[in-house]
Design an enzyme around this catalytic site. Structure first.
Site, PDB file in Angstrom:
ATOM      1  NE  ARG A 102      -8.316  -0.875   7.286  1.00  0.00           N
ATOM      2  CZ  ARG A 102      -8.336  -1.339   6.030  1.00  0.00           C
ATOM      3  NH1 ARG A 102      -9.487  -1.510   5.405  1.00  0.00           N
ATOM      4  NH2 ARG A 102      -7.215  -1.623   5.399  1.00  0.00           N
ATOM      5  CG  HIS A 129      -2.892   1.181   4.110  1.00  0.00           C
ATOM      6  ND1 HIS A 129      -2.814   0.248   5.126  1.00  0.00           N
ATOM      7  CD2 HIS A 129      -3.690   0.622   3.146  1.00  0.00           C
ATOM      8  CE1 HIS A 129      -3.539  -0.814   4.797  1.00  0.00           C
ATOM      9  NE2 HIS A 129      -4.071  -0.616   3.609  1.00  0.00           N
ATOM     10  CD  GLN A 132      -1.754  -2.555   0.180  1.00  0.00           C
ATOM     11  OE1 GLN A 132      -2.746  -2.963   0.744  1.00  0.00           O
ATOM     12  NE2 GLN A 132      -1.132  -3.263  -0.752  1.00  0.00           N
ATOM     13  CG  ASP A 217      -5.959   4.139  -2.888  1.00  0.00           C
ATOM     14  OD1 ASP A 217      -6.784   3.221  -3.010  1.00  0.00           O
ATOM     15  OD2 ASP A 217      -5.692   4.668  -1.784  1.00  0.00           O
ATOM     16  CB  CYS A 257      -3.665  -0.675  -1.851  1.00  0.00           C
ATOM     17  SG  CYS A 257      -4.970   0.558  -1.830  1.00  0.00           S
ATOM     18  NE  ARG A 285      -1.591  -5.272   3.869  1.00  0.00           N
ATOM     19  CZ  ARG A 285      -2.776  -4.718   4.142  1.00  0.00           C
ATOM     20  NH1 ARG A 285      -3.551  -4.312   3.170  1.00  0.00           N
ATOM     21  NH2 ARG A 285      -3.188  -4.546   5.389  1.00  0.00           N
TER      22      ARG A 285
HETATM   23  N1  NVA Z   1      -7.090   4.962   0.397  1.00  0.00           N
HETATM   24  C1  NVA Z   1      -7.992   3.861   0.595  1.00  0.00           C
HETATM   25  C2  NVA Z   1      -7.248   2.589   0.803  1.00  0.00           C
HETATM   26  C3  NVA Z   1      -8.102   1.361   0.991  1.00  0.00           C
HETATM   27  C4  NVA Z   1      -7.318   0.142   1.311  1.00  0.00           C
HETATM   28  C5  NVA Z   1      -8.887   4.158   1.790  1.00  0.00           C
HETATM   29  O1  NVA Z   1      -8.399   4.716   2.773  1.00  0.00           O
HETATM   30  O2  NVA Z   1     -10.090   3.855   1.726  1.00  0.00           O
HETATM   31  N1   CP Z   2      -5.722  -2.854   0.667  1.00  0.00           N
HETATM   32  C1   CP Z   2      -6.452  -3.004   1.780  1.00  0.00           C
HETATM   33  O1   CP Z   2      -6.057  -2.576   2.877  1.00  0.00           O
HETATM   34  O2   CP Z   2      -7.611  -3.670   1.592  1.00  0.00           O
HETATM   35  P1   CP Z   2      -8.837  -3.841   2.626  1.00  0.00           P
HETATM   36  O3   CP Z   2      -9.477  -2.494   2.769  1.00  0.00           O
HETATM   37  O4   CP Z   2      -9.736  -4.847   1.983  1.00  0.00           O
HETATM   38  O5   CP Z   2      -8.285  -4.314   3.942  1.00  0.00           O
END
Ligand code: NVA
Ligand code: CP
Length: 304
Positions: A102, A129, A132, A217, A257, A285
């Site tokens: 990540r 992502h 997800q 989101d 998500c 997930r």
């Molecule tokens: N769009 C959000 C998703 C979090 C799981 C982010 O990138 O923070």
């Molecule tokens: N939806 C998701 O990826 O959640 P986290 O940021 O908690 O991993």
């Protein structure tokens, strides 16, 4: 060797297999049946941004498959002290069987994958992502069957989630109705799709009209916190409420998500209401990622 850096790194037939496999693996989990297809395999989890679901789902999933996990963050590894990403990739991939990352830019995960000896999975970048979206589509199929030909309404930011939805729509044959505030549109070039898989609506209510699934989101994704105030103003009308859900099909689902901010991108009555499947979505997930990890390491397996 296959990496999973974007949704369209796999094809429709591979997704059909993975969804069937995820059901198979989920059923074993629900029946408390031991299933160790990845015994003695090690997964490295690298987090340069915060996480709850991604960490727990990959970590618990790998243990359940009989493997083990090494967890690294920017703060407690040399990644935060400017070791080149190529060097990190060469070293880490000599010691583990699989890597999940990540991070911020997609270029970073691509560079890591280029220098890795083992498959790399995208656990979220600024651009995508995919894990997800795989879980979201699996959840849709569980509740409503095939997603082909259906309409997904995306209300909110043109971000990593919407880019992955567009790739999924193109690959699996459904349509995304997108409504974002001005200045936060989806970028077709980043998503790398052609325009036939989505339609843009100024009014979020119109995007939701007749949809089979309404999804949103956070207004501010991780890494964009400096824009928080401007975004709060710009996104004020992009809150999924009960009127938007009423405009969608009567049996429409709601997904997010997570993490969610009730009263911002979604009303509590919607996310905590009867059409919401967010908890199934979060749990799934783990099941789809178990199928994915197994596929990247072992390929297609018999269902027995
Ligand atoms: N769009 C959000 C998703 C979090 C799981 C982010 O990138 O923070
Ligand atoms: N939806 C998701 O990826 O959640 P986290 O940021 O908690 O991993």
């Amino acid at each position: 060797m296959k990496h999973y850096l974007q949704f369209n790194d796999l094809n429709a037939s591979e997704y059909a297999y993975l969804f069937e496999r995820a059901t198979f693996i989920k059923n074993k989990f629900k029946a408390y049946e031991k299933y160790h297809s990845l015994s003695d395999r090690t997964l490295a989890l690298i987090f340069e941004k915060a996480s709850t679901r991604t960490r727990v789902s990959f970590e618990a999933g790998m243990y359940q498959l009989g493997g083990s996990v090494v967890h690294l963050t920017t703060g407690d590894s040399q990644l935060g002290r400017a070791e080149p990403i190529e060097d990190s990739a060469k070293v880490i991939s000599r010691m583990v069987d699989l890597v999940m990352i990540r991070t911020f830019g997609q270029d970073k995960i691509e560079k890591f994958a280029e220098h890795s000896r083992v498959p790399v999975i995208n656990g979220l970048t600024n651009e995508f992502h995919p894990c997800q979206i795989m879980a979201d589509i699996f959840t849709f199929i569980e509740h409503r069957g095939d997603i082909t030909g259906k309409t997904v309404a995306w209300v909110g930011d043109g971000n990593n989630m919407s880019n992955s939805w567009l790739q999924a729509a193109e690959l699996l044959g459904f349509t995304v109705h997108v409504s974002t505030p001005r200045g936060y549109e989806v970028d077709q070039a980043v998503a790398g799709v052609n325009s036939s898989c989505y339609k843009v609506f100024k009014d979020p209510m119109q995007a939701c009209a007749g949809a089979d699934l309404v999804t949103t989101d956070v207004w501010t994704s991780m890494g964009y916190e400096a824009e928080n105030e401007a975004r709060r103003k710009a996104f004020a009308d992009w809150c999924v409420d009960t009127d938007m859900m009423r405009a969608a099909k009567p049996d429409a689902l709601f997904m997010h998500c997570l993490p969610a901010h009730r009263g911002e991108e979604v009303e509590a009555d919607v996310i905590d209401g009867p059409q919401s499947v967010v908890w199934d979505e979060a749990e799934n997930r783990m099941h789809v990622q178990k199928a994915l990890m197994e596929y990247l390491l072992l390929g297609r397996l018999a269902f027995s």
